[in-house]
Design an enzyme around this catalytic site. Structure first.
Site, PDB file in Angstrom:
ATOM      1  N   HIS A 261       0.838  -1.201   0.000  1.00 32.49           N
ATOM      2  CA  HIS A 261       0.000   0.000   0.000  1.00 32.49           C
ATOM      3  C   HIS A 261       0.880   1.261   0.000  1.00 32.49           C
ATOM      4  O   HIS A 261       0.731   2.137  -0.864  1.00 32.49           O
ATOM      5  CB  HIS A 261      -0.918  -0.021   1.236  1.00 32.49           C
ATOM      6  CG  HIS A 261      -1.807   1.172   1.347  1.00 32.49           C
ATOM      7  ND1 HIS A 261      -3.130   1.148   0.961  1.00 32.49           N
ATOM      8  CD2 HIS A 261      -1.578   2.428   1.800  1.00 32.49           C
ATOM      9  CE1 HIS A 261      -3.652   2.353   1.165  1.00 32.49           C
ATOM     10  NE2 HIS A 261      -2.740   3.142   1.674  1.00 32.49           N
ATOM     11  N   GLU A 262       1.802   1.322   0.940  1.00 36.82           N
ATOM     12  CA  GLU A 262       2.676   2.507   1.030  1.00 36.82           C
ATOM     13  C   GLU A 262       3.557   2.613  -0.213  1.00 36.82           C
ATOM     14  O   GLU A 262       3.864   3.721  -0.673  1.00 36.82           O
ATOM     15  CB  GLU A 262       3.517   2.480   2.310  1.00 36.82           C
ATOM     16  CG  GLU A 262       2.722   2.535   3.623  1.00 36.82           C
ATOM     17  CD  GLU A 262       1.730   3.691   3.707  1.00 36.82           C
ATOM     18  OE1 GLU A 262       2.030   4.785   3.188  1.00 36.82           O
ATOM     19  OE2 GLU A 262       0.637   3.494   4.285  1.00 36.82           O
TER      20      GLU A 262
ATOM     21  N   GLU B  71      -4.653   7.840  -3.165  1.00 38.35           N
ATOM     22  CA  GLU B  71      -5.110   6.572  -2.602  1.00 38.35           C
ATOM     23  C   GLU B  71      -5.389   5.546  -3.699  1.00 38.35           C
ATOM     24  O   GLU B  71      -5.279   4.345  -3.478  1.00 38.35           O
ATOM     25  CB  GLU B  71      -6.347   6.836  -1.732  1.00 38.35           C
ATOM     26  CG  GLU B  71      -6.699   5.751  -0.741  1.00 38.35           C
ATOM     27  CD  GLU B  71      -5.671   5.537   0.380  1.00 38.35           C
ATOM     28  OE1 GLU B  71      -4.734   6.342   0.539  1.00 38.35           O
ATOM     29  OE2 GLU B  71      -5.821   4.524   1.083  1.00 38.35           O
TER      30      GLU B  71
ATOM     31  N   HIS C  55       1.799   4.587  -2.809  1.00 40.23           N
ATOM     32  CA  HIS C  55       1.916   6.036  -2.582  1.00 40.23           C
ATOM     33  C   HIS C  55       3.315   6.513  -2.999  1.00 40.23           C
ATOM     34  O   HIS C  55       3.470   7.546  -3.644  1.00 40.23           O
ATOM     35  CB  HIS C  55       1.736   6.354  -1.088  1.00 40.23           C
ATOM     36  CG  HIS C  55       0.309   6.296  -0.611  1.00 40.23           C
ATOM     37  ND1 HIS C  55      -0.699   7.040  -1.178  1.00 40.23           N
ATOM     38  CD2 HIS C  55      -0.281   5.602   0.407  1.00 40.23           C
ATOM     39  CE1 HIS C  55      -1.850   6.803  -0.525  1.00 40.23           C
ATOM     40  NE2 HIS C  55      -1.620   5.939   0.428  1.00 40.23           N
TER      41      HIS C  55
HETATM   42 ZN    ZN Z   1      -3.076   5.229   1.787  1.00 39.69          ZN
END
Ligand code: ZN
Length: 507
Positions: free
Chosen positions: A265-266, A295, A269
């Protein structure tokens, strides 16, 4: 240099200086989370406040205003990219100028008092300690809507801070479909037999997880020469420029479902930030479009890629080599099913990729009612619990695990929550298009070839910065503005076979 070019040059220089300051503040924040000794905290807060004040003054100065006015008038003679930079900066500037100084002071004071009260209320499970502070923040935010102005709905003004150009009616539209389609689908899944997750809840040693996380980042295309990873209490990603984008993770030794997917997830980003154009540093075109689009990048990698069958298949033998004791008699399909369990939960951040949106739906409905002045703060817990029963079929045992769980309302950050769901919905639509554009994408994922997908994201999303609004970008990439269908199709295609469902919820 023509006088217009010289004006643009001055503007760019000013914006970059402000950005230098802004990123110095960000670095102090990063340090505060990662390295700061406990006694350093109070001076650090003072230092950050000083630099923030200077950065604010630099941006809101009359000189900046005059420069922007001149550029704005002649903007059509600039290149299209420079025009967009000027337009977006002017939009940001005009908005900032609307705030009276005493309002900013009042809000900032109310926020720090509310944060303190929220912490205590949460610890003691006493909503009534937080209630007056929350009521004050609602009052101030309602005032803020009037200060900024809006066309249709006051909530538009708040939403615009996180998701520029997106309106309340767009969010309402999407969440109507969440209610009509996703809620019954989730209920159908919940009444089916659930996967066994015990294989993933064994001992997975800390150091091995750390090594596996770093290996994963490398495989996905995260550039370690332009970033680093550290351990933090709450995982986050922070950027100082495209060549220094840092991420953090946390490790749960007794649940393998947490760290690797939080890292992915990170990474999503971080890959976005590493892909923003260097030459636009400090300017809107060097920044992310919106929180929702940010996101979309993290969720696309975490869910559409990271929780897919192809991804599990690709990394299963490697996971087994890292964790031979825990995984020796676990099959690939057990792992895949355990990783994708859908179950109602009280805590938003622990929710699976489907029920997550019901948590957001509840928060959006409550926020909207608050901003419309339709809901007294004292009635929030009862309404919260009622909605959890209705949408997730779950009893909320305490406010601590209910209305007091998130930090967002202690800042009065109304309008933030919907961007999390927008992220997943944009991700589904983007990923559908990537599958159409990249031949045999699933096969490539299965072979751990992520470069084609990353290049696709770089070309279609990352390189543009704020050149287009979220909706424009989406239409440009997929031929249509954001819709809920792509997400629902993704959900049905993935979870029907996973839960061995045959009938459709509407039949
Ligand atoms: Zn996030």
């Amino acid at each position: 240099m023509s006088s217009l070019q010289s004006l643009y040059h001055q503007y760019k220089e000013k914006m970059q200086k402000r950005s230098d300051l802004y990123h110095a503040i960000a670095l102090m924040h990063w340090d505060q989370e990662i390295n700061l000794p406990s006694e350093g905290d109070s001076f650090r807060s003072q230092q950050i406040a000083t630099l923030s004040g200077i950065s604010h003054e630099m941006f809101t100065s009359d000189e900046m205003g005059e420069l922007l006015d001149k550029l704005y008038e002649q903007r059509k003679q600039l290149s299209p990219k420079a025009t967009r930079n000027v337009e977006e900066t002017k939009r940001d500037y005009d908005k900032r100028q609307k705030y009276p100084t005493d309002f900013v002071t009042q809000l900032s004071r109310a926020q720090s008092e509310a944060l303190q009260a929220w912490k205590e209320a949460q610890e003691e499970d006493q909503f009534k300690k937080f209630a007056p502070h929350l009521a004050r923040l609602v009052e101030l935010r309602r005032k803020e809507c009037e200060i900024i102005g809006y066309d249709d709905h006051p909530y538009d003004a708040l939403l615009d801070q996180y998701e520029p150009y997106t309106k309340t009616k767009d969010i309402e539209n999407i969440f109507t479909q969440v209610k009509e389609q996703l809620v019954p689908f989730v209920h159908q899944l919940l009444s089916s037999s659930q996967p066994d997750t015990s294989s993933l809840q064994q001992h997975y040693p800390h150091d091995k997880q750390w090594d596996f996380g770093n290996y994963l980042l490398q495989e996905l295309g995260y550039n370690f020469e332009a970033g680093r990873q550290d351990i933090a209490l709450h995982p986050f990603t922070i950027s100082f420029n495209p060549n220094d984008v840092r991420l953090t993770t946390r490790i749960n030794e007794y649940d393998l479902r947490e760290m690797p997917w939080s890292t992915i997830h990170e990474a999503g980003h971080a890959l976005y930030e590493q892909g923003l154009p260097e030459e636009q540093y400090g300017l809107p075109l060097g920044e992310a479009v919106s929180l929702g689009i940010h996101e979309s990048q993290s969720r696309l990698w975490e869910n559409n890629v990271g929780r897919s069958w192809s991804f599990c298949k690709a990394f299963f033998p490697i996971l087994k080599a890292y964790f031979p004791n825990a995984l020796f008699d676990v099959s690939l399909s057990e792992l895949y099913r355990a990783l994708n369990i859908v179950q109602p939960s009280l805590i938003r951040t622990a929710a699976d990729e489907l029920t997550y949106h019901l948590h957001i739906l509840i928060r959006f409905e409550i926020e909207k009612a608050l901003i419309e002045d339709q809901l007294p703060v004292k009635d929030i817990p009862a309404l919260w619990n009622k909605k959890y029963k209705k949408y997730l079929d779950i009893e909320v045992p305490s406010d601590q695990q209910g209305v007091l769980q998130d930090i967002h309302w202690s800042h009065g950050s109304f309008g933030y929550f919907p961007t999390y769901s927008l992220g997943s919905f944009y991700a589904a639509q983007f990923f559908q298009q990537a599958q159409a554009d990249i031949p045999q994408l699933s096969q490539k994922i299965e072979e751990r070839q992520f470069a084609p997908l990353l290049s696709w994201l770089r070309e279609n999303i990352h390189q543009h910065g704020r050149r287009y609004s979220a909706q424009e970008l989406c239409t440009q990439i997929t031929g249509a503005p954001l819709n809920f269908n792509s997400f629902m199709e993704y959900a049905e295609q993935k979870y029907r076979p996973l839960y061995q469902l045959t009938t459709s919820p509407s039949s």
